[in-house]
Design a protein around this motif. Structure first.
Motif, PDB file in Angstrom:
ATOM      1  N   ALA A 142      18.478  19.463 -26.979  1.00 34.29           N
ATOM      2  CA  ALA A 142      18.386  18.144 -26.359  1.00 34.29           C
ATOM      3  C   ALA A 142      18.319  17.053 -27.425  1.00 34.29           C
ATOM      4  O   ALA A 142      18.931  15.988 -27.289  1.00 34.29           O
ATOM      5  CB  ALA A 142      17.167  18.078 -25.452  1.00 34.29           C
ATOM      6  N   GLU A 143      17.591  17.299 -28.490  1.00 28.98           N
ATOM      7  CA  GLU A 143      17.498  16.325 -29.587  1.00 28.98           C
ATOM      8  C   GLU A 143      18.851  16.127 -30.260  1.00 28.98           C
ATOM      9  O   GLU A 143      19.228  14.999 -30.602  1.00 28.98           O
ATOM     10  CB  GLU A 143      16.467  16.787 -30.607  1.00 28.98           C
ATOM     11  N   ASN A 144      19.601  17.202 -30.421  1.00 28.05           N
ATOM     12  CA  ASN A 144      20.920  17.108 -31.053  1.00 28.05           C
ATOM     13  C   ASN A 144      21.912  16.318 -30.197  1.00 28.05           C
ATOM     14  O   ASN A 144      22.858  15.726 -30.723  1.00 28.05           O
ATOM     15  CB  ASN A 144      21.485  18.504 -31.319  1.00 28.05           C
ATOM     16  N   LEU A 145      21.674  16.330 -28.882  1.00 32.54           N
ATOM     17  CA  LEU A 145      22.576  15.631 -27.960  1.00 32.54           C
ATOM     18  C   LEU A 145      22.070  14.240 -27.589  1.00 32.54           C
ATOM     19  O   LEU A 145      22.626  13.597 -26.701  1.00 32.54           O
ATOM     20  CB  LEU A 145      22.752  16.457 -26.678  1.00 32.54           C
ATOM     21  N   ALA A 146      21.040  13.768 -28.276  1.00 30.12           N
ATOM     22  CA  ALA A 146      20.380  12.523 -27.887  1.00 30.12           C
ATOM     23  C   ALA A 146      21.332  11.331 -27.852  1.00 30.12           C
ATOM     24  O   ALA A 146      21.153  10.410 -27.051  1.00 30.12           O
ATOM     25  CB  ALA A 146      19.212  12.228 -28.826  1.00 30.12           C
ATOM     26  N   LYS A 147      22.340  11.322 -28.712  1.00 27.68           N
ATOM     27  CA  LYS A 147      23.266  10.194 -28.762  1.00 27.68           C
ATOM     28  C   LYS A 147      24.492  10.389 -27.880  1.00 27.68           C
ATOM     29  O   LYS A 147      25.361   9.516 -27.816  1.00 27.68           O
ATOM     30  CB  LYS A 147      23.707   9.944 -30.204  1.00 27.68           C
ATOM     31  N   SER A 148      24.567  11.506 -27.170  1.00 27.59           N
ATOM     32  CA  SER A 148      25.678  11.755 -26.258  1.00 27.59           C
ATOM     33  C   SER A 148      25.445  11.003 -24.954  1.00 27.59           C
ATOM     34  O   SER A 148      24.305  10.669 -24.607  1.00 27.59           O
ATOM     35  CB  SER A 148      25.802  13.249 -25.961  1.00 27.59           C
ATOM     36  N   PRO A 149      26.510  10.705 -24.179  1.00 27.90           N
ATOM     37  CA  PRO A 149      26.323  10.065 -22.873  1.00 27.90           C
ATOM     38  C   PRO A 149      25.383  10.875 -21.993  1.00 27.90           C
ATOM     39  O   PRO A 149      25.371  12.110 -22.046  1.00 27.90           O
ATOM     40  CB  PRO A 149      27.742  10.011 -22.300  1.00 27.90           C
ATOM     41  N   ARG A 150      24.606  10.184 -21.168  1.00 26.95           N
ATOM     42  CA  ARG A 150      23.557  10.849 -20.377  1.00 26.95           C
ATOM     43  C   ARG A 150      24.091  11.974 -19.498  1.00 26.95           C
ATOM     44  O   ARG A 150      23.498  13.049 -19.410  1.00 26.95           O
ATOM     45  CB  ARG A 150      22.844   9.806 -19.510  1.00 26.95           C
ATOM     46  N   ILE A 151      25.200  11.736 -18.808  1.00 28.34           N
ATOM     47  CA  ILE A 151      25.705  12.744 -17.874  1.00 28.34           C
ATOM     48  C   ILE A 151      26.245  13.949 -18.620  1.00 28.34           C
ATOM     49  O   ILE A 151      26.065  15.102 -18.187  1.00 28.34           O
ATOM     50  CB  ILE A 151      26.781  12.127 -16.955  1.00 28.34           C
ATOM     51  N   GLU A 152      26.880  13.729 -19.770  1.00 22.44           N
ATOM     52  CA  GLU A 152      27.363  14.850 -20.576  1.00 22.44           C
ATOM     53  C   GLU A 152      26.198  15.690 -21.088  1.00 22.44           C
ATOM     54  O   GLU A 152      26.309  16.911 -21.216  1.00 22.44           O
ATOM     55  CB  GLU A 152      28.208  14.349 -21.745  1.00 22.44           C
ATOM     56  N   ARG A 153      25.068  15.040 -21.375  1.00 23.21           N
ATOM     57  CA  ARG A 153      23.886  15.799 -21.791  1.00 23.21           C
ATOM     58  C   ARG A 153      23.440  16.754 -20.685  1.00 23.21           C
ATOM     59  O   ARG A 153      23.090  17.908 -20.940  1.00 23.21           O
ATOM     60  CB  ARG A 153      22.728  14.850 -22.140  1.00 23.21           C
ATOM     61  N   CYS A 154      23.470  16.251 -19.451  1.00 20.49           N
ATOM     62  CA  CYS A 154      23.086  17.106 -18.316  1.00 20.49           C
ATOM     63  C   CYS A 154      23.994  18.328 -18.228  1.00 20.49           C
ATOM     64  O   CYS A 154      23.514  19.465 -18.068  1.00 20.49           O
ATOM     65  CB  CYS A 154      23.165  16.324 -17.016  1.00 20.49           C
ATOM     66  N   LEU A 155      25.291  18.105 -18.329  1.00 24.35           N
ATOM     67  CA  LEU A 155      26.235  19.208 -18.199  1.00 24.35           C
ATOM     68  C   LEU A 155      26.053  20.233 -19.302  1.00 24.35           C
ATOM     69  O   LEU A 155      26.260  21.438 -19.090  1.00 24.35           O
ATOM     70  CB  LEU A 155      27.670  18.661 -18.212  1.00 24.35           C
ATOM     71  N   ALA A 156      25.670  19.785 -20.496  1.00 20.39           N
ATOM     72  CA  ALA A 156      25.485  20.709 -21.616  1.00 20.39           C
ATOM     73  C   ALA A 156      24.180  21.489 -21.505  1.00 20.39           C
ATOM     74  O   ALA A 156      24.117  22.673 -21.895  1.00 20.39           O
ATOM     75  CB  ALA A 156      25.515  19.931 -22.935  1.00 20.39           C
ATOM     76  N   LEU A 157      23.131  20.862 -20.956  1.00 28.89           N
ATOM     77  CA  LEU A 157      21.802  21.472 -20.983  1.00 28.89           C
ATOM     78  C   LEU A 157      21.446  22.265 -19.728  1.00 28.89           C
ATOM     79  O   LEU A 157      20.581  23.138 -19.772  1.00 28.89           O
ATOM     80  CB  LEU A 157      20.744  20.389 -21.207  1.00 28.89           C
ATOM     81  N   LEU A 158      22.099  21.977 -18.597  1.00 32.35           N
ATOM     82  CA  LEU A 158      21.741  22.681 -17.366  1.00 32.35           C
ATOM     83  C   LEU A 158      21.910  24.201 -17.454  1.00 32.35           C
ATOM     84  O   LEU A 158      21.023  24.944 -17.000  1.00 32.35           O
ATOM     85  CB  LEU A 158      22.547  22.122 -16.190  1.00 32.35           C
ATOM     86  N   PRO A 159      23.026  24.722 -18.015  1.00 31.58           N
ATOM     87  CA  PRO A 159      23.148  26.182 -18.091  1.00 31.58           C
ATOM     88  C   PRO A 159      22.051  26.821 -18.941  1.00 31.58           C
ATOM     89  O   PRO A 159      21.566  27.916 -18.623  1.00 31.58           O
ATOM     90  CB  PRO A 159      24.528  26.397 -18.725  1.00 31.58           C
ATOM     91  N   LEU A 160      21.626  26.134 -20.004  1.00 28.85           N
ATOM     92  CA  LEU A 160      20.564  26.671 -20.856  1.00 28.85           C
ATOM     93  C   LEU A 160      19.218  26.604 -20.146  1.00 28.85           C
ATOM     94  O   LEU A 160      18.393  27.523 -20.259  1.00 28.85           O
ATOM     95  CB  LEU A 160      20.504  25.880 -22.166  1.00 28.85           C
ATOM     96  N   ALA A 161      19.005  25.533 -19.395  1.00 30.05           N
ATOM     97  CA  ALA A 161      17.758  25.414 -18.646  1.00 30.05           C
ATOM     98  C   ALA A 161      17.646  26.511 -17.593  1.00 30.05           C
ATOM     99  O   ALA A 161      16.554  27.039 -17.346  1.00 30.05           O
ATOM    100  CB  ALA A 161      17.680  24.034 -17.988  1.00 30.05           C
TER     101      ALA A 161
END
Length: 407
Positions: A142-161
């Protein structure tokens, strides 16, 4: 005389008046269909006018005929119902969540309360324990993706969550509601760029998007409730298809976010944000809107096929804006646009315009409209997934084959 290669035949197109006559509707209604991308329009070479795809007009006409004749096949686009649901009712220009007026809920309820209602939860699922505690690797990601657009962060982190949620496969009513609560709070945290917590969802989002003032918090809370569900739209149908396969709530919500990003759905808010940003630099707001109407250039954020007399969600949010920021310059400019569109265009604002207007008044960052839409709609997506799990069926429609006959 032979037609030049690359130039489509003229009978592929209709003028605005021809298209409206074909459908038996007003020009204002035609422009509403165009604004929702149900009818494609293109500029007419050499003149300041637009032409409309005859194929789209006639397809829409067939759908309207089907709606009037239940013996005909159902349409998947604003047509006859294709499955049963007890979650949301859109009828007579009103929106209800399990029998409760959504616009009334927007004035008094939190997104958590509305989510529990949509899910049919028998107990309050948003307990202090219903918070996903991310592992160090997930937190680092999540810290590494902090500067990514908010919705793209969700798409990247949901499978890991999903991998870190120990009860994600608990398909009991209580288990699904508890997973839904953790998931909704996780999406809010990712959008806000902070750790998941039991803090009210609208306050989490308000701190991320504004300075945290109370009027802004109340408006964002109302917007989240108004976005919570809208029956069987593209993203909700996508969610139900994924849930019907037995995939997890996390996977179903991820699919909903993917569908919502499209410019014909939740992504439409970005087009309205751009419109209001452009209008902010102009003194001739009325003239600019009138010119778009003269050019048959649809204004994003106006008209909705399910609300011919106006979107009640937009009316509610604009009313709240007026109560709290009625003398704000950005609100007054939005009012000028609304007035011209209603008087000259015959169209009222939909929820996309209302959220963008709220964003302009609160000075929210670009893309905030989609973030508000996604967080609010996640509550509805979870409700649709839960309802689909309870049916125990997979959605598998058949296609009407139009290709070559077998040899």
């Amino acid at each position: 005389m032979a037609r030049k290669p690359g130039n489509p035949p003229e009978n592929l197109y209709l003028s605005a008046r021809e298209a409206a006559a074909e459908l038996g509707i007003s020009l204002a209604s035609l422009y509403a269909y165009v604004s929702r991308d149900l009818i494609r329009s293109e500029p007419v070479p050499g003149v300041r006018a637009k032409r409309y795809r005859a194929e789209d007009v006639r397809t829409l006409k067939k759908r309207r005929i089907s709606a009037e004749n239940p013996a005909l096949p159902a349409s998947l686009s604003f047509g006859l119902p294709v499955l049963d649901s007890a979650i949301t009712l859109i009828a007579d220009g009103q929106l209800h969540y399990r029998g409760s007026d959504a616009t009334a809920l927007a004035r008094t309820s939190s997104l958590e309360q509305v989510a529990a209602l949509l899910w049919g939860a028998r107990e309050q699922p948003f307990t202090r324990d219903a918070v996903l505690k991310p592992s160090d690797p997930l937190r680092k990601m999540a810290e590494n993706l902090a500067k990514s657009p908010r919705i793209e962060r969700c798409l990247a982190l949901l499978p890991l969550a999903a991998l870190e949620d120990p009860t994600v496969y608990n398909m009991t009513d209580r288990g699904l509601a508890a997973t839904g609560a953790r998931l909704l709070r996780f999406v809010a945290a990712v959008i806000a760029g902070e750790e998941p917590s039991e803090k009210p969802l609208h306050e989490v989002l308000t701190r991320a998007l504004t300075q945290g003032e109370k009027p802004a918090s109340e408006l964002i809370r109302a917007a989240l409730v108004l976005c919570a569900d809208h029956e069987l739209n593209a993203s909700a149908f996508t969610v139900r298809c994924v849930a019907g396969t037995g995939a997890t709530l996390y996977a179903a919500v991820q699919a909903g976010i993917c569908a919502a990003q499209g410019p014909r759905h939740g992504g439409l808010s970005g087009r309205v944000e751009s419109l209001l940003l452009d209008m902010a630099n102009r003194q001739d707001v009325e003239e600019a809107v009138l010119q778009r109407l003269k050019d048959n250039d649809p204004m994003p954020g106006f008209g909705h096929p399910l609300y011919p007399d106006g979107d009640p969600r937009a009316a509610t949010l604009i009313s709240l804006l007026r109560e709290k920021y009625g003398d704000d310059a950005n609100f007054l400019r939005a009012q000028r646009i609304l007035r011209v569109m209603e008087e000259a265009g015959g169209l009222k604002a939909n929820i996309d315009f209302a959220i963008a207007a709220m964003g302009a008044v609160l000075h929210l960052p670009r893309g905030a409209g989609l973030s508000i839409f996604v967080l609010g709609r996640t509550a509805g997506w979870i409700g649709h997934a839960i309802e689909q799990y309870r049916t125990g069926t997979m959605i598998r429609p058949r296609a009407r084959y139009t290709g070559e006959a077998p040899r």
